[in-house]
Design an enzyme around this catalytic site. Sequence first.
Site, PDB file in Angstrom:
ATOM      1  N   SER A 188       0.857  -1.190   0.000  1.00  0.00           N
ATOM      2  CA  SER A 188       0.000   0.000   0.000  1.00  0.00           C
ATOM      3  C   SER A 188       0.884   1.227   0.000  1.00  0.00           C
ATOM      4  CB  SER A 188      -0.852   0.040   1.267  1.00  0.00           C
ATOM      5  OG  SER A 188      -0.052   0.461   2.371  1.00  0.00           O
ATOM      6  N   ASP A 189       0.346   2.366  -0.438  1.00  0.00           N
ATOM      7  CA  ASP A 189       1.062   3.609  -0.179  1.00  0.00           C
ATOM      8  C   ASP A 189       0.977   3.878   1.330  1.00  0.00           C
ATOM      9  OD1 ASP A 189       2.525   5.935  -0.423  1.00  0.00           O
ATOM     10  OD2 ASP A 189       1.378   6.720  -2.102  1.00  0.00           O
ATOM     11  N   TRP A 190       1.711   4.860   1.753  1.00  0.00           N
ATOM     12  CA  TRP A 190       1.907   5.202   3.167  1.00  0.00           C
ATOM     13  C   TRP A 190       0.567   5.360   3.909  1.00  0.00           C
ATOM     14  CZ3 TRP A 190       6.768   6.712   5.459  1.00  0.00           C
ATOM     15  CH2 TRP A 190       6.670   7.351   6.687  1.00  0.00           C
TER      16      TRP A 190
END
Length: 730
Positions: free
Chosen positions: A267-269
């Site tokens: 996932s992104d942050w």
Amino acid sequence: MKMKYESERPLYLDSSQPIDRRIEDLLARMTLEEKIGQMCQYSGITGEYERMIREGRIGSLLNVVGVDETNRVQRIAVEESRLGIPLIFGLDVLHGYKTIFPIPLGLASTWDPDAVREAASIAAAEASAEGIHWTFAPMVDIARDPRWGRIAEGAGEDPYLGSVMARAYVEGYQGKSLSEPDTIVACPKHYVAYGGAEGGRDYNTVDISERTLREIYLPPFRAAVKAGAKTVMSAFNDLNGVPSSANPYTLRTILRGEWGFDGFVVSDWNAIGELIVHGVAGDIYEAAEKALMAGVDMDMQGDVYNRALLRLVKEGRIPEESINEAVRRILRVKFMLGLFERPYVEAERAKRIVKCKEHLEAALKIARKSIVLLKNEGNLLPLSKHIDSIAVIGPLADDREAPLGPWSCLGDPRDVITVLEGIKSKVSPRTRVLYAKGCDVEGSSRDGFDEAISAAKESRVAVVVVGESRDMSGEAACRAHLDLPGVQEDLLKAVYATGTPIVMVMMNGRPLSISWPAEHIPAILETWFLGIQAGRAIADVIFGDYNPGGKLPVTFPRTVGQVPIYYNHKNTGRPPAPNIKWTSKYLDIPYTPLFPFGHGLSYARFEYSGLEISPLEVWRGDVVRVRFKVKNVGDCEGDEVAQLYVRDVVASVTRPVKELKGFRRVTLKPGEEETIEFTLTLEDISFLNYEMRRIVEPGEFKVMVGSSSEDIRLTGSFIVKEYVELPLWG
Ligand code: NOJ
């Protein structure tokens, strides 16, 4: 004895075993907690993280850097955790590690995939030497809106150019085999359509048609996956109502189903945690469940999988087999990288290669290739090195930070050569170089104008370096105005008023609306943020030691009000016509761009001739050859990027007025001529019909060959004679 040793040594540590067997052996030994640990990634290192690593509860870290530090932390995982599973260290290595290259938008301006591949492979060699295994790159989001700051990180507006570049990056980072010590895993991001953020505002909603998704935003991801990218990052944005990090349609149906992607998704942050903020999950349990079931294998910095997955499995809300699947994918990449065999790095190797001479030379070569000559009235450029005086003006003329650009990894401003330094080192000893900053990038002070004006008055020519600071593009760096920030345009006007001819050098992370300069300033160079060799590359171009040949990978609007403006638009039922009111245009400005996609001049001139298209009638299984000649009719060697555009004239759905289908950058000596040939397959000219099936319809296809999307030099056509249906993805 030997037997005993072998039975003690677990199979997963035996590198002669096939990876799948090693994975299954290891998986069978892992507790559920340890499996979930592999799915958790955190940024930096703390005492708490060290404890979690010992317990086997972290699989990856990002932003831990340096030979000593990566080795130290890796040792905890390998030597102090029960199963000794190595960590995979990730970092945003976008355009260089310590040898910083042009920002990706600049790299795309080379229109040279070999240059991009080389930059990525050098970045990989340096990063891997210091213990990094994985880059969160390439950023392959198509961007049609220059307000969006992240346009700097990608290859611009076109899916074809974007796909060619995506492939080059993946090949560069991952090399021939991930088991080689100088390669790192690529992670095309941000999946998907993140660049379509409404209003050009980062993290904003994306609402686009299935067609736009499949024809514009997906192709570069597809190209990256096809090139072998082993990870993909799921984006922050919601797409047509479904957040990308919980989207089974894009992650499972398309990525894994249609493309057969066999790597893992990170996932992104905190994008999993943000599912709650998006309003599609009520708590971390629902967020974790949605993300995992959609196909997100690793949670970047969200601490959601760590807190929620165990309970979800225990309560039977998710099957343990879903965890196993994710862990298998992550372990596979670790095995492919050879991490179990080579978890540590040697300081010696890093010392030898990081910022070595060859890398600095490559950075110079590629920086030069990225420069785009937007305008050169009266052949003001190149300047003579023997010019008696030159004023170097502007807030970015002697700036060491800006050329690094956004996401400059471990780039060090002390390594940057500024434009002033580049010019000084190039001109003859008798040339008088006057420097005046003039103003800041932002702010309203004109206190430095007088000094700039007198420098210009005392000089034969003024090089004025203007643009954006490095933090005005990249993540969370969107702008509602696309003008030169602060009073920089006024500075240009004040210098212009002295009558001294101006060479304007731009440093910026997005197209800027520079209508006044474009009309009044005779010579303009777009240099983006060129990296540590910026000043040398720019001076080489200014004084003719290198003839610029870059082309714009994105359209420059006249004003922000034209956005979105891109070359591959539809015709509409009322295409703009200058003298007819009831057509698609504006009352107050022209409808045309300031500088079109593909634009870029040279000190040489190129003539195109002899277009041949064959066959002229096309049937199933045929490929169309488009062949023509390009000749350098100027008086110096130069590069031209020949571009091939195609238009499907009549189709069952509306098609763009032109689409890039091929390009080649060639270097030609004066008088030299080269024959260029492109081949078009049926897939190249296919489109998605109203049912989203890939087809080619009978009828005329227009062929346009030229020096930019607007500067078309040769045209022709061919006729497709039969209807063909093709696989959805080739
Ligand atoms: C957030 C950004 O969107 C992404 O591009 C980046 O890779 C991660 N942060 C990690 O730094």
